[in-house]
Scaffold this active site. Sequence first.
Site, PDB file in Angstrom:
ATOM      1  N   GLY A 214     124.528  11.040 -13.672  1.00 15.53           N
ATOM      2  CA  GLY A 214     124.070  12.328 -14.181  1.00 15.53           C
ATOM      3  C   GLY A 214     125.226  13.294 -14.313  1.00 15.53           C
ATOM      4  O   GLY A 214     126.356  13.010 -13.906  1.00 15.53           O
ATOM      5  N   SER A 215     124.949  14.461 -14.882  1.00 11.57           N
ATOM      6  CA  SER A 215     125.979  15.473 -15.086  1.00 11.57           C
ATOM      7  C   SER A 215     125.329  16.842 -15.064  1.00 11.57           C
ATOM      8  O   SER A 215     124.108  16.967 -14.974  1.00 11.57           O
ATOM      9  CB  SER A 215     126.697  15.246 -16.427  1.00 11.57           C
ATOM     10  OG  SER A 215     125.774  15.300 -17.495  1.00 11.57           O
ATOM     11  N   GLY A 216     126.153  17.884 -15.143  1.00 11.84           N
ATOM     12  CA  GLY A 216     125.634  19.242 -15.205  1.00 11.84           C
ATOM     13  C   GLY A 216     124.993  19.723 -13.920  1.00 11.84           C
ATOM     14  O   GLY A 216     124.214  20.672 -13.941  1.00 11.84           O
ATOM     15  N   SER A 217     125.308  19.085 -12.792  1.00 15.08           N
ATOM     16  CA  SER A 217     124.727  19.426 -11.485  1.00 15.08           C
ATOM     17  C   SER A 217     123.224  19.208 -11.426  1.00 15.08           C
ATOM     18  O   SER A 217     122.561  19.710 -10.525  1.00 15.08           O
ATOM     19  CB  SER A 217     125.049  20.885 -11.095  1.00 15.08           C
ATOM     20  OG  SER A 217     126.428  21.052 -10.886  1.00 15.08           O
ATOM     21  N   ARG A 218     122.679  18.427 -12.366  1.00 21.41           N
ATOM     22  CA  ARG A 218     121.244  18.136 -12.322  1.00 21.41           C
ATOM     23  C   ARG A 218     120.921  17.313 -11.079  1.00 21.41           C
ATOM     24  O   ARG A 218     121.477  16.245 -10.861  1.00 21.41           O
ATOM     25  CB  ARG A 218     120.807  17.355 -13.558  1.00 21.41           C
ATOM     26  CG  ARG A 218     120.859  18.110 -14.870  1.00 21.41           C
ATOM     27  CD  ARG A 218     120.169  17.273 -15.955  1.00 21.41           C
ATOM     28  NE  ARG A 218     120.321  17.847 -17.272  1.00 21.41           N
ATOM     29  CZ  ARG A 218     121.256  17.474 -18.144  1.00 21.41           C
ATOM     30  NH1 ARG A 218     122.124  16.537 -17.815  1.00 21.41           N
ATOM     31  NH2 ARG A 218     121.322  18.025 -19.333  1.00 21.41           N
ATOM     32  N   GLY A 219     120.004  17.796 -10.293  1.00 24.91           N
ATOM     33  CA  GLY A 219     119.554  17.056  -9.125  1.00 24.91           C
ATOM     34  C   GLY A 219     120.517  17.065  -7.961  1.00 24.91           C
ATOM     35  O   GLY A 219     120.299  16.339  -6.989  1.00 24.91           O
ATOM     36  N   ARG A 339     135.313  12.661 -19.483  1.00 30.12           N
ATOM     37  CA  ARG A 339     135.012  13.529 -20.626  1.00 30.12           C
ATOM     38  C   ARG A 339     135.640  14.885 -20.350  1.00 30.12           C
ATOM     39  O   ARG A 339     136.109  15.156 -19.237  1.00 30.12           O
ATOM     40  CB  ARG A 339     133.498  13.710 -20.779  1.00 30.12           C
ATOM     41  CG  ARG A 339     132.859  14.242 -19.503  1.00 30.12           C
ATOM     42  CD  ARG A 339     131.408  14.620 -19.644  1.00 30.12           C
ATOM     43  NE  ARG A 339     130.806  14.912 -18.354  1.00 30.12           N
ATOM     44  CZ  ARG A 339     130.909  16.045 -17.692  1.00 30.12           C
ATOM     45  NH1 ARG A 339     131.642  17.034 -18.202  1.00 30.12           N
ATOM     46  NH2 ARG A 339     130.312  16.224 -16.518  1.00 30.12           N
TER      47      ARG A 339
END
Length: 478
Positions: A214-219, A339
Site C-alpha cells: 500500500g501507499s499514501g499512509s492508508r491503513g 517511485r
Amino acid sequence: MSGKIMFGTARSFTLALYDVRVRRLCMRNYSREWAPSSAAETTDADRLGHPQNVTAEADKMRKALILIENTRTNGRSYVEAVRRLRLHPIILAADPALYDYVAAERIEVARVDTTNLDALIGEYSRLGKSFDIAGVTSAAESFYATVGKICRNFNLPGPDPESIEQCCNKAAQRQVLAAAGVPVPGYRSATTAAEVQCVAAEIGLPAVLKPAVGSGSRGVRLCRDARELAEHTDYLLGGKHMWRSSPEVLVEQFVDGPHYIAEIMGDEVIGIGITEYGPPPHFVFRQLTFPAPLTDEQYERAVDVVQRCLRALGLGWGPTNIEFRWTEVGPVVIEVNPRLAGNPDPQLVQLAFDVDLIGEHIKLAIGEQCNLSKRQSRTATARSLIADRDGTLDYIDGIDRAAAIPGVADVKLYVRPGTPIVRNGDYCDRIGYVVAVAPSRSSADTIIQRAVESIDWSISPFSDLHDQEQYTPLYFPD
C-alpha cells in the site's frame, strides 16, 4: 525476534483552485468490476479527449508516451511534463472519470482493465498502429511493476519488474534490507489477528501496524496499547480495509526520531528533506522542507544507507524515495518506495535545486539522457491544510491573500464549498497545501506560517451517520 532495530539479522504560482472533482472522487466507492477484461472490449466511446481534427495519418507521425493510470498528487504534473517534451500523452485507465481534467485539456484516455497485463499489452499494440510510442510509465506505485513488464515485452527502457514487486511488499523489502545489514525497525508479518497479537507481544508496544502492500499512509497506525492494537487489527483484517493484494500486515517496532525522505533518480540522491507529521496515531504529513538541516557527516551517512538500499533491492533505474528516521544509532530505514513521492515533494525539489524530477523520469522512460545537475540552492517548504473535523465544507477563503504573499510559490486546494470531508488518517485527509521558497529555512518558515494563517475555512458536521457513510474514501491509484 526481538524488538530491537535490525542490522543484519533478520519520502509560478499554480493555483489549482477548486480542483474539486478529484477530492469528490476521493470520497465515493470505487469498483473495477465493470472494467473490460481485454483490450478488444475497448470501444471508441471509451477513448476520451482525442482531437477529432487529427487524422490517423498524422497520428502515425506523432510520438506518444503511455501513462498507466495516474495519481491524485502527481498525475497532472506527469501529463504536463510529457507535453513539455513534445510528446502526446495517452492515459490507460480502468475508470477514466477519475481524471476530470482530460476532457478540458484534450488528453487521450483509453478505458482498459489496468489489472490485466494481457489487456494492457493488447491496447499498447492497438495504439502502436497509430502512434510512435516512445515509452511507457506510471506515477502510481501499484502499477509500476506492470510498467516494467510492458517495457520488457516491447523492448523499451523501464524498471526491473521483479525488483519493483519485491520492493512494493514491505515485508519482503524489510527482509532483504535486514539481510544486507541495512538498519531497519524490528518487524514481523502476520495474516491473522492471533498472529498480530503474538508478534506485538514479542516486539512490544507502541508498535506500527500497517498493510504489507500500500501507499499514501492508508491503513498505517501507531498502536500505543492493546486496545488500539485490537481495534486496528480488526479494521485491517476484518473486512474494512480495501486490499489490493492478499491481506498481510506488518507489525513493526516504533522508531522515534526526526523523519527524513531522500529523493533519488537512478542511483543519485537529488535531495534529502525533513518531514513533520500531525498528531498520532496517524501519519499524515504536516510540513516538508528541502533541504533537510543535516551536517555534512550526517548527509554522507544518509547517502551511504540510501546506496545500500538500492543495491540490496536491485533498484537503480528511475525514481526512488526512501524514508528514514534519525536515531541514536544513526539513520534507520522505514520504507523504500520505487517511485517519486507525491506532490508537493517533486515541486519542492525543483524549487530548491532546479531539478525537474518528473521531467527527468519521462526522459529516462523514452531513452533520453537525464540532467540531474543542481543549478541552485534555496529552501522550499510545504505545509498541508488538514481538515479539523468530518462534515461538509461551508467555505474556504483567503486563498488570494495567501497566494499574493511574496515567496509563496503555490497554493493548491482539493476541495470547494459543498465538498464532503471524511478523514481516514491518510494522505487524502489533506484538503490542500501551500508551498513557499526562500533563501533560508527561517525565512521560508515565516512565509509559510503567514500564508497558512491567511486561509480560513468552516466545516459543518454531518447531520447523521448515514451522511458520513455514503462518502467512503475512494481507492485512488497511488
